[in-house]
Design a protein around this motif. Sequence first.
Motif, PDB file in Angstrom:
ATOM      1  N   ASP A 213      15.087  40.720  32.883  1.00 43.81           N
ATOM      2  CA  ASP A 213      16.006  41.443  33.758  1.00 43.81           C
ATOM      3  C   ASP A 213      17.359  41.439  33.054  1.00 43.81           C
ATOM      4  OD1 ASP A 213      13.900  41.136  35.683  1.00 43.81           O
ATOM      5  OD2 ASP A 213      14.724  39.174  36.194  1.00 43.81           O
ATOM      6  N   GLY A 214      17.968  42.619  32.926  1.00 43.22           N
ATOM      7  CA  GLY A 214      19.271  42.687  32.257  1.00 43.22           C
ATOM      8  C   GLY A 214      19.102  42.973  30.771  1.00 43.22           C
ATOM      9  N   ALA A 297       7.023  37.914  31.252  1.00 39.89           N
ATOM     10  CA  ALA A 297       7.638  38.136  32.578  1.00 39.89           C
ATOM     11  C   ALA A 297       6.594  37.899  33.675  1.00 39.89           C
ATOM     12  CB  ALA A 297       8.205  39.545  32.672  1.00 39.89           C
ATOM     13  N   ASP A 301       6.762  35.156  36.731  1.00 40.20           N
ATOM     14  CA  ASP A 301       6.579  35.450  38.153  1.00 40.20           C
ATOM     15  C   ASP A 301       5.533  34.521  38.761  1.00 40.20           C
ATOM     16  OD1 ASP A 301       8.445  37.377  37.850  1.00 40.20           O
ATOM     17  OD2 ASP A 301       7.031  39.047  37.723  1.00 40.20           O
ATOM     18  N   PRO A 318      16.244  35.211  34.361  1.00 39.50           N
ATOM     19  CA  PRO A 318      16.080  36.579  33.849  1.00 39.50           C
ATOM     20  C   PRO A 318      15.583  36.635  32.401  1.00 39.50           C
ATOM     21  CG  PRO A 318      18.408  35.994  33.907  1.00 39.50           C
ATOM     22  CD  PRO A 318      17.672  34.824  34.492  1.00 39.50           C
TER      23      PRO A 318
END
Length: 393
Positions: A213-214, A297, A301, A318
């Motif tokens: 993320d980012g 990722a 999760d 992230p």
Amino acid sequence: MATAADAYLARRLRPFATTIFATMSELATATGAVNLGQGFPDTDGPSALREAAVAAIREGRNQYPPGNGIPELRRAVAAHQRDWYGLALDPETEVLVTVGATEAIAATVLALCEPGDEVVMFEPTYDSYAACVAMAGAVPRLVRLHPPGWTFDPGELAAAVTSPRARLVLLNTPHNPTGKVFSPDELAQVAALCRDRDLLAVTDEVYEHLVFDGTHVPLATLPGMRDRTVTISSGGKTFSLTGWKVGWVSAAAPLVAAVRAAKQFLTYTSPAPFQVAMAHGLALPPGELQRLADELAAKRDLLCEGLEHLGYRVYRPPATYFATTDIGPVAPGLGAEEFCLALAARCGVVAIPSSVFYGPGDPAAGRTLVRWAFCKRESVLRDALARLASWVP
Ligand code: PMP
Ligand code: GLN
């Protein structure tokens, strides 16, 4: 705590007698626990790279390569920095190959710091930083990152560089252990401080391609930073080949020359066949790197949701290989080190007490924080979560 090494170990290194990663990996092996401690994947990286290393050995790339690295890899690093970040580097003078990022950090701090110089670092701090600062006889100045977003107080950062001995800021983004990606605004604050106070910057960007993320922004791309920043990275994390220990430094020529002066007496050069293979890795299409990050990722999760379900307070990262949790809700009253030892014995899972990433000045810091590595097969993560369910406070 006194250790066996203390009888001979120089005083400045006594706080660093054994790394937490070695200790916890040994514990995992001894107890047969699932190892979510030390950050290494349990599946090897792309076969094309492994075959390239084998071919390099067969083709006779087995003698000392040039001290600053083989030309193919130096060119590949320069091309990578140009293509990903728009940074123009001369592969002859502005790139140096090292034995992993670990050596790059050590050589850089040893090369740039006089005894007594101050090094600003964000705490929690990756374990080798404090040790390298100690080896250089330099002094750490710690700036705390605060959960949940691991943000810092700009006033605290400014206060960390008031001494005339302030020499450099050692920044790690994406950050181990928290998984934080420093925001453009935070990077701008660090850059402004370096420019205003005439400080050097050293950035450890080994997780640059493991961002979910980012976006990762190298500090060297900010105005006025290219010529005062030493950028460090490594192929171990990007390509799931942590045992290869191929890293690199990129910076303006005078800075690279300084770091090279220290590196030549630490290891002189880095293993040749792995350098050949890493040059192939850096030339992989961006989609291939994205695929590796997407796989990771999904593992993040899985682990984070599982830990949340078990009652941990999870700071969902992230980026990187690691998730940090507060164990307060599941282990009331326990400190992270005590908890991690009990967890290995009682549930057969090893994790890292993040308290070790804080300086000695504040014993309460990070007391209930634990770091979990999710760079493992899905079946292993599920097994670990099932074992963790048997924890009784
Ligand atoms: N910096 C950070 C932030 C890390 O997490 C690690 C761990 N691998 C390193 C440096 C060391 O990298 P290498 O294995 O390339 O020496
Ligand atoms: N960087 C790895 C981690 O944070 C450990 C590497 C090491 O053992 N030095 O887990």
